[in-house]
Design a protein around this motif. Sequence first.
Motif, PDB file in Angstrom:
ATOM      1  N   THR A   1       0.839  -1.188   0.000  1.00 36.58           N
ATOM      2  CA  THR A   1       0.000   0.000   0.000  1.00 36.58           C
ATOM      3  C   THR A   1       0.882   1.249   0.000  1.00 36.58           C
ATOM      4  O   THR A   1       1.885   1.296   0.699  1.00 36.58           O
ATOM      5  N   GLU A   2       0.513   2.244  -0.793  1.00 38.26           N
ATOM      6  CA  GLU A   2       1.251   3.504  -0.845  1.00 38.26           C
ATOM      7  C   GLU A   2       0.291   4.658  -0.629  1.00 38.26           C
ATOM      8  O   GLU A   2      -0.918   4.533  -0.819  1.00 38.26           O
ATOM      9  N   LEU A   3       0.867   5.802  -0.265  1.00 35.85           N
ATOM     10  CA  LEU A   3       0.090   7.008  -0.037  1.00 35.85           C
ATOM     11  C   LEU A   3       0.475   8.034  -1.091  1.00 35.85           C
ATOM     12  O   LEU A   3       1.655   8.312  -1.295  1.00 35.85           O
ATOM     13  N   TYR A   4      -0.509   8.571  -1.826  1.00 33.53           N
ATOM     14  CA  TYR A   4      -0.248   9.570  -2.852  1.00 33.53           C
ATOM     15  C   TYR A   4      -1.244  10.701  -2.697  1.00 33.53           C
ATOM     16  O   TYR A   4      -2.453  10.493  -2.828  1.00 33.53           O
ATOM     17  N   ARG A   5      -0.762  11.895  -2.390  1.00 37.00           N
ATOM     18  CA  ARG A   5      -1.597  13.074  -2.188  1.00 37.00           C
ATOM     19  C   ARG A   5      -2.742  12.811  -1.215  1.00 37.00           C
ATOM     20  O   ARG A   5      -3.902  13.167  -1.468  1.00 37.00           O
TER      21      ARG A   5
ATOM     22  N   VAL B   1      -0.650  -1.125  -4.570  1.00 40.11           N
ATOM     23  CA  VAL B   1       0.167  -1.466  -5.726  1.00 40.11           C
ATOM     24  C   VAL B   1       0.222  -2.992  -5.768  1.00 40.11           C
ATOM     25  O   VAL B   1       0.931  -3.618  -4.986  1.00 40.11           O
TER      26      VAL B   1
ATOM     27  N   GLU C   1      -4.785   6.695  -0.143  1.00 41.60           N
ATOM     28  CA  GLU C   1      -4.096   5.415  -0.033  1.00 41.60           C
ATOM     29  C   GLU C   1      -4.519   4.520  -1.195  1.00 41.60           C
ATOM     30  O   GLU C   1      -5.698   4.469  -1.551  1.00 41.60           O
ATOM     31  N   TYR C   2      -3.560   3.878  -1.817  1.00 43.93           N
ATOM     32  CA  TYR C   2      -3.893   2.943  -2.892  1.00 43.93           C
ATOM     33  C   TYR C   2      -2.961   1.740  -2.835  1.00 43.93           C
ATOM     34  O   TYR C   2      -1.875   1.794  -2.277  1.00 43.93           O
TER      35      TYR C   2
END
Length: 112
Positions: A43-47, A53, A50-51
């Motif tokens: 899981t990654e955090l972008y702006r 990969v 959380e989404y």
Amino acid sequence: MKMVVAVIKPFKLDDVREALSDIGVQGITVTEVKGFGRQKGHTELYRGAEYVVDFLPKVKIEAAVNDDLVERVIESITKAANTGKIGDGKIFVFNIEQSIRIRTGETGNDAL
């Protein structure tokens, strides 16, 4: 003849290429691929959102080698690609029935 296929972390490519060159492997094919194994992605955090990969970037290396070189190739790839962490990759070995060098028409081990 055998086809050795290794799926490794991208930043280990140069180390593996050098290790294979050192033992006499004359040619390899490299493909950028994506996949997952036991890691199942992350899981990654972008702006602030959380989404997940699911598919991680990997590099697939293919090398056609003589039977007597297979164990050394496996050993070299294993040592060069090992980080000791999950996701280091896998190595697969296949039989090659026939090989032909297009330019000269050489066949079998001579074509490698």
